[in-house]
Scaffold this motif. Structure first.
Motif, short mmCIF file in Angstrom:
data_model
loop_
_atom_site.label_atom_id
_atom_site.label_comp_id
_atom_site.label_asym_id
_atom_site.label_seq_id
_atom_site.Cartn_x
_atom_site.Cartn_y
_atom_site.Cartn_z
N MET A 69 20.36 -1.66 -0.71
CA MET A 69 20.43 -0.93 0.57
C MET A 69 19.14 -0.13 0.81
SD MET A 69 22.62 -0.51 3.08
CE MET A 69 24.26 -0.77 2.42
N LYS A 70 18.67 0.58 -0.25
CA LYS A 70 17.49 1.43 -0.05
C LYS A 70 16.22 0.62 0.18
CE LYS A 70 16.61 2.01 -4.99
NZ LYS A 70 16.76 2.92 -6.11
N ASN A 71 16.24 -0.68 -0.23
CA ASN A 71 15.03 -1.49 -0.04
C ASN A 71 14.63 -1.57 1.43
OD1 ASN A 71 14.80 -1.98 -2.74
ND2 ASN A 71 15.82 -3.98 -2.68
N ALA A 72 15.63 -1.47 2.32
CA ALA A 72 15.33 -1.54 3.76
C ALA A 72 14.42 -0.39 4.18
CB ALA A 72 16.63 -1.50 4.56
N LEU A 73 14.50 0.73 3.48
CA LEU A 73 13.68 1.89 3.82
C LEU A 73 12.22 1.70 3.44
CD1 LEU A 73 16.14 4.68 2.64
CD2 LEU A 73 15.24 4.47 4.95
N PHE A 74 11.95 0.73 2.58
CA PHE A 74 10.59 0.59 2.06
C PHE A 74 9.88 -0.66 2.57
CE2 PHE A 74 12.72 3.58 -0.66
CZ PHE A 74 11.76 4.58 -0.77
N GLN A 75 10.36 -1.16 3.70
CA GLN A 75 9.66 -2.25 4.38
C GLN A 75 8.59 -1.66 5.29
OE1 GLN A 75 10.42 -5.42 3.43
NE2 GLN A 75 11.77 -4.30 2.04
N PRO A 76 7.38 -2.18 5.26
CA PRO A 76 6.37 -1.69 6.21
C PRO A 76 6.74 -2.06 7.63
CG PRO A 76 5.57 -3.63 5.05
CD PRO A 76 6.88 -3.27 4.41
N MET A 77 6.16 -1.37 8.59
CA MET A 77 6.42 -1.72 9.98
C MET A 77 5.26 -1.33 10.86
SD MET A 77 9.09 0.97 11.62
CE MET A 77 8.71 0.30 13.23
N GLN A 78 5.20 -1.95 12.01
CA GLN A 78 4.15 -1.69 12.98
C GLN A 78 4.67 -0.73 14.04
OE1 GLN A 78 1.36 -3.20 12.12
NE2 GLN A 78 0.05 -2.36 13.74
N LEU A 79 3.93 0.34 14.29
CA LEU A 79 4.26 1.29 15.35
C LEU A 79 3.02 1.42 16.23
CD1 LEU A 79 6.52 3.35 16.29
CD2 LEU A 79 5.13 5.10 15.17
N GLY A 80 3.04 0.76 17.38
CA GLY A 80 1.82 0.72 18.19
C GLY A 80 0.71 0.06 17.38
N ASN A 81 -0.40 0.75 17.23
CA ASN A 81 -1.52 0.22 16.45
C ASN A 81 -1.48 0.65 15.00
OD1 ASN A 81 -2.74 -1.11 18.64
ND2 ASN A 81 -3.66 0.79 19.36
N LEU A 82 -0.44 1.40 14.61
CA LEU A 82 -0.33 1.89 13.24
C LEU A 82 0.51 0.94 12.39
CD1 LEU A 82 0.56 5.65 13.89
CD2 LEU A 82 -1.68 4.76 13.17
N THR A 83 0.09 0.71 11.17
CA THR A 83 0.91 0.02 10.19
C THR A 83 1.46 1.07 9.23
OG1 THR A 83 -0.43 -1.99 10.34
CG2 THR A 83 1.00 -1.77 8.42
N LEU A 84 2.76 1.28 9.27
CA LEU A 84 3.40 2.32 8.46
C LEU A 84 3.88 1.73 7.14
CD1 LEU A 84 5.47 4.10 11.27
CD2 LEU A 84 3.09 4.51 10.56
N LYS A 85 3.76 2.51 6.06
CA LYS A 85 4.04 1.97 4.72
C LYS A 85 5.52 1.95 4.39
CE LYS A 85 2.56 6.52 3.21
NZ LYS A 85 1.35 7.24 2.79
N ASN A 86 6.33 2.72 5.09
CA ASN A 86 7.78 2.67 4.90
C ASN A 86 8.45 3.17 6.18
OD1 ASN A 86 8.17 5.65 4.73
ND2 ASN A 86 7.15 5.46 2.74
N ARG A 87 9.77 3.19 6.18
CA ARG A 87 10.53 3.54 7.39
C ARG A 87 11.17 4.92 7.29
NH1 ARG A 87 11.83 -1.57 10.39
NH2 ARG A 87 10.35 -3.05 9.52
N ILE A 88 10.61 5.73 6.41
CA ILE A 88 11.10 7.09 6.20
C ILE A 88 10.27 8.04 7.05
CG2 ILE A 88 11.37 8.95 4.51
CD1 ILE A 88 11.74 6.70 2.39
N VAL A 89 10.95 8.81 7.90
CA VAL A 89 10.28 9.75 8.80
C VAL A 89 10.54 11.18 8.35
CG1 VAL A 89 10.18 10.60 11.19
CG2 VAL A 89 10.50 8.15 10.74
N MET A 90 9.49 11.98 8.33
CA MET A 90 9.65 13.43 8.22
C MET A 90 9.72 13.96 9.64
SD MET A 90 7.20 16.33 6.53
CE MET A 90 7.52 18.08 6.85
#
Length: 366
Positions: free
Chosen positions: A1-22
């Motif tokens: 389940m937690k693996n889903a949190l650690f998939q990279p993703m594209q946000l606009g022109n940014l490549t984010l290293k995980n899906r965890i937001v502060m």
């Protein structure tokens, strides 16, 4: 389940290293006088740069926009310079950071805005709402808010212009983008929610009219810095700071359709997060997913399993963990490795210095 949190993703022109937001959390430690971000704040955010995305604490777009003592602004050169320290520190650690642009409207006191009367969509006082002022001590002094005056058309134009300039200032300060704070009972929310808005012009009454100010602000910011750098935070079911909507599902589904039309880079939904609060209806989350095709962030009472389920089900693309980030600067590592989470000290949330801000350690595996 937690693996889903650690998939990279594209946000606009940014490549984010995980899906965890502060997510944004007010800490009220800006330097005085001047309400400028400082070295202490730079270290605080840099400690938490392992988040996929940091959304910095609400930062007022003008002197009139301030709701609480010691919160940072983003309308003076000193403030822009202060925030540059923060963004440089986060980027040096490989992080991504958005500014949250904030106007509190009626949720303030004249002591925080140079003795002026607050402004709002309507001349309606928020009942049973307190803010804190600088009462000459290190402790925040809580006082009742006062009745605001209804904004004129010129006031609305002026504030839209202030948001536009604040977006430009944020980019000058090195932020990767901005989040418009349209949640939690602050100014834009005071236009959106039916029970806080009794205007009889094109900014009040039907849902389309109550969303007009939100749309105008977004359009101004997008015009200034581009759609890929503008996100929006909404709070459909919260009654924080006295704003209530009679038909939140209808109102906020319409808001999601508007955000999709304006092509903002993300929609950030703040769920009610007190201990016995009801969950956001799954039907609503599905309606939002269908109405808005961009990145959706949810925040509020999430743990690892609940966050993973939200991502796997497709209703969310990223998940915010608020209070856990305060006492766990290395939160992504703790989630990934099943390390225990530390608890924050509530008395050090607002005001003060390094204690309760910088002194929470990373987890040391034995």
């Amino acid at each position: 389940m937690k693996n889903a949190l650690f998939q990279p993703m594209q946000l606009g022109n940014l490549t984010l290293k995980n899906r965890i937001v502060m997510p944004p959390m007010t800490r009220s430690r800006a330097s005085q006088p001047g309400n400028a971000a400082n070295d202490m704040m730079a270290e605080y955010y840099a400690q938490r740069a392992s988040a996929g995305l940091i959304i910095a604490e609400g930062t007022q777009i003008s002197a009139m926009a301030q709701g609480y003592a010691w919160t940072p602004g983003i309308y003076s050169q000193e403030q822009i310079t202060g925030w540059k320290k923060v963004t440089d520190a986060v980027h040096a650690k490989g992080g991504a950071i958005f500014a949250q642009l904030w106007h509190v409207g009626r949720v303030t006191h004249p002591d925080n805005i140079g003795g002026q009367q607050p402004i709002s969509s309507s001349a309606i006082k928020a009942e049973n709402v307190k803010v804190f002022i600088d009462n000459g001590t290190d402790e925040p002094g809580f006082v009742d808010v006062v009745e605001p005056r209804e904004m004129t058309k010129q006031d609305i134009k002026n504030v839209v212009a202030e948001y536009r300039q604040a977006a430009l200032n944020a980019i000058e300060a090195g932020f990767d983008g901005v989040e418009l704070h349209a949640a939690n009972g602050y100014l834009i929310n005071q236009f959106i929610d039916s029970e806080a808005n009794n205007r009889d012009d094109e900014y009040g009454g039907c849902i389309e009219n109550r969303l007009r100010f939100l749309g105008e602000v977004i359009e101004a910011m997008v015009d200034a810095i581009g759609t890929d750098r503008v996100g929006v935070r909404l709070a459909p079911f919260t009654s924080l700071n006295g704003t209530v909507d009679k038909a939140p599902v209808e109102t906020y589904t319409a808001a999601a359709i508007l955000l999709d039309y304006l092509n903002v880079v993300y929609m950030h939904i703040a769920e009610v997060d007190w201990d016995d609060a009801p969950d956001t209806p799954s039907e609503f989350k599905q309606a939002i997913r269908e109405a808005y095709t961009g990145t959706i962030i949810y925040a509020g009472r999430y743990n690892t399993d609940k966050a993973g389920q939200a991502l796997i089900s497709g209703v969310a693309d990223m998940v915010g963990f608020g209070r856990p980030f305060i006492a766990n600067p290395d939160l992504p590592s703790r989630i990934k490795n099943d390390y225990p989470l530390a608890n924050h000290e509530p008395s050090t949330l607002f005001g003060g210095a390094e204690k309760g801000l910088l002194d929470y350690p990373e987890y040391q595996a034995i």
